[in-house]
Structures are given as C-alpha cells and as structure tokens.
Design an enzyme around this catalytic site. Structure first.
Site, PDB file in Angstrom:
ATOM      1  N   SER A 149      33.786  35.043  35.070  1.00 43.38           N
ATOM      2  CA  SER A 149      33.065  33.778  35.246  1.00 43.38           C
ATOM      3  C   SER A 149      32.141  33.914  36.447  1.00 43.38           C
ATOM      4  O   SER A 149      32.233  34.885  37.214  1.00 43.38           O
ATOM      5  CB  SER A 149      34.036  32.608  35.447  1.00 43.38           C
ATOM      6  OG  SER A 149      34.747  32.746  36.669  1.00 43.38           O
TER       7      SER A 149
ATOM      8  N   LEU B 144      37.298  28.097  38.072  1.00 41.95           N
ATOM      9  CA  LEU B 144      35.942  27.542  38.133  1.00 41.95           C
ATOM     10  C   LEU B 144      34.903  28.547  37.658  1.00 41.95           C
ATOM     11  O   LEU B 144      34.982  29.735  37.959  1.00 41.95           O
ATOM     12  CB  LEU B 144      35.634  27.123  39.572  1.00 41.95           C
ATOM     13  CG  LEU B 144      34.288  26.457  39.841  1.00 41.95           C
ATOM     14  CD1 LEU B 144      34.227  25.109  39.135  1.00 41.95           C
ATOM     15  CD2 LEU B 144      34.091  26.279  41.348  1.00 41.95           C
TER      16      LEU B 144
ATOM     17  N   LEU C 223      41.692  41.863  32.942  1.00 42.25           N
ATOM     18  CA  LEU C 223      41.450  43.027  32.080  1.00 42.25           C
ATOM     19  C   LEU C 223      42.797  43.354  31.443  1.00 42.25           C
ATOM     20  O   LEU C 223      43.776  43.592  32.139  1.00 42.25           O
ATOM     21  CB  LEU C 223      40.963  44.209  32.920  1.00 42.25           C
ATOM     22  CG  LEU C 223      41.073  45.620  32.318  1.00 42.25           C
ATOM     23  CD1 LEU C 223      40.281  45.724  31.025  1.00 42.25           C
ATOM     24  CD2 LEU C 223      40.633  46.662  33.324  1.00 42.25           C
TER      25      LEU C 223
ATOM     26  N   TYR D  33      40.858  50.704  40.617  1.00 45.23           N
ATOM     27  CA  TYR D  33      39.523  50.117  40.675  1.00 45.23           C
ATOM     28  C   TYR D  33      38.576  50.941  41.539  1.00 45.23           C
ATOM     29  O   TYR D  33      37.372  50.985  41.267  1.00 45.23           O
ATOM     30  CB  TYR D  33      39.624  48.663  41.157  1.00 45.23           C
ATOM     31  CG  TYR D  33      40.220  47.780  40.099  1.00 45.23           C
ATOM     32  CD1 TYR D  33      39.499  47.458  38.955  1.00 45.23           C
ATOM     33  CD2 TYR D  33      41.523  47.319  40.203  1.00 45.23           C
ATOM     34  CE1 TYR D  33      40.051  46.685  37.947  1.00 45.23           C
ATOM     35  CE2 TYR D  33      42.088  46.537  39.202  1.00 45.23           C
ATOM     36  CZ  TYR D  33      41.340  46.227  38.076  1.00 45.23           C
ATOM     37  OH  TYR D  33      41.900  45.486  37.071  1.00 45.23           O
TER      38      TYR D  33
ATOM     39  N   HIS E 279      38.373  37.910  35.961  1.00 47.71           N
ATOM     40  CA  HIS E 279      39.687  37.277  35.991  1.00 47.71           C
ATOM     41  C   HIS E 279      40.789  38.178  35.451  1.00 47.71           C
ATOM     42  O   HIS E 279      41.889  38.229  36.016  1.00 47.71           O
ATOM     43  CB  HIS E 279      39.676  35.994  35.147  1.00 47.71           C
ATOM     44  CG  HIS E 279      38.858  34.894  35.722  1.00 47.71           C
ATOM     45  ND1 HIS E 279      39.377  33.954  36.585  1.00 47.71           N
ATOM     46  CD2 HIS E 279      37.548  34.575  35.568  1.00 47.71           C
ATOM     47  CE1 HIS E 279      38.430  33.095  36.933  1.00 47.71           C
ATOM     48  NE2 HIS E 279      37.310  33.466  36.339  1.00 47.71           N
TER      49      HIS E 279
END
Length: 215
Positions: free
Chosen positions: A105, A119, A132, A176, A130
């Site tokens: 988002s 949000l 995976l 990551y 948000h």
C-alpha cells in the site's frame, strides 16, 4: 502478526524465471514458459483483485497462524487493499492457481508507523510491503525470492515511486538484504512482545526504470 515473513528455506534460485523481465500496468503477463506447457505448468504474474482475496487469505492464514497465531492482514484488510491499490500487489499463478503473492500500500512518511498497518495513502512515493507469502506446497523452491525480485522491478515502472519499506523480525533481515534491502534500524511498530526491524529498498526513480526496462 503484522510485518513481513517468509520461510527461511526459500533461497535465491537459479530458476528460469530469474531473468530480466519488467512488468507494466495494467499487469497481466504470462511467462515464456507458457509455451512449454507440455513440460511445465503455465505461469502468470499479475495484479491481484478483490476476487483473489479468499485465495490470498487462505495462503496467508496457513503460513502465519501456525507460527505466530496471527495474520499480517485480516480478510477485511486484504479486501480493502486490493480494492484501493491493486496496482501495488502481485500474484504468481500456476495453472490458474495462486501460489505466491505480495500485497503493498502507499505510505507518505520517512518511517513506518503503527497506522501504516491498515492505511493506504494514495499518490505517495513509498510502497509499504505488508506481506509476502507462498503456498505450502510451493515452499523451499525459491519462489519467495523470485516473486520479490519481480515485484521490485515492476515497482520501478510505476510513476512517482521512489522506494519500498517493510518490517520484519530480525532473523529475516538477511533474506531481505540479499534482495537489496537496507536495514533502517528498529521499527516503531510492535505487536505484543514482538519487535521488528525496518527495511528499505530504493527503486532508483522513474528515469532509471525507463532507461533500463523499456517502461
């Protein structure tokens, strides 16, 4: 549990999917492997829609409930984000079935805050990733790394986007970092006793994307 998780067993793969492949919106692109339908299942990467929400939530619930007891997104939140910003999602389908997905988002501040969990800020330069998640039958095949790579290349082609942010538990930081994220330090977001690290990926800007991907 809010935040982003993947199974640590998902390693970067030498799969034929991992090659330069830049996606444009509207997103509905079939893999070249579709031509080899006699030996491999057809694969497709596309934006998710609210019609995909049940499949998304089933994969997410199975992946997270057994580990943490909570999902990063409720079904209502999945429906909300896929209704408001489907262009910030990406699903991997094989034979018409969802096998992995990412939901993001918009966010407009330097660091993620608690309200970022629910949000969406339209027309913002930052994507908050948000979740995976990969279907249980498709784990340990490198699909998490491949999907994240494709998603980041796709984001490069979206006008105005400059970076992606996410939060994860500390043991996932190396996963990551292998995908190009940099650690920004402890996150202001906490859930119960759980604490998170915030990660950032710079997208390089639209000019870079156009020069290098044909966007």
């Amino acid at each position: 549990m809010p935040g982003v998780k993947v199974m640590m067993a998902q390693q970067v793969s030498s799969s034929p999917f991992l090659k330069p492949f830049y996606l444009k919106t509207p997103l509905s692109v079939s893999s070249p492997l579709r031509q080899r339908r006699h030996t491999l299942p057809a694969s497709e990467f596309r934006n998710l829609t609210p019609q995909d929400a049940i499949s998304v939530f089933e994969i997410e619930r199975e992946a997270f409930i057994s580990v943490s007891g909570e999902c990063p997104l409720t079904l209502d939140e999945v429906l909300s984000f896929l209704g408001q910003c489907p262009e910030l999602s990406l699903g991997w389908f094989e034979g018409g079935q969802l096998v992995a997905f990412i939901i993001g988002s918009g966010w407009d501040k330097d660091r993620l805050a608690q309200e970022a969990l629910t949000l969406h800020v339209p027309d913002s330069p930052t994507v908050h990733i948000h979740v995976l998640s990969v279907h249980r039958h498709c784990r340990q095949q490198g699909k998490g790394s491949i999907l994240l790579w494709r998603y980041l290349q796709y984001l490069r082609c979206l006008p105005g986007l400059r970076r992606a942010l996410l939060i994860c538990e500390e043991f996932l930081v190396p996963f990551y970092e292998k995908s190009g994220f940099k650690e920004k330090g402890p996150s202001a977001i906490s859930v119960g006793a759980l604490c998170f690290r915030e990660m950032e990926y710079m997208l390089g800007g639209l000019a870079y994307a156009r020069r290098n991907s044909g966007c």
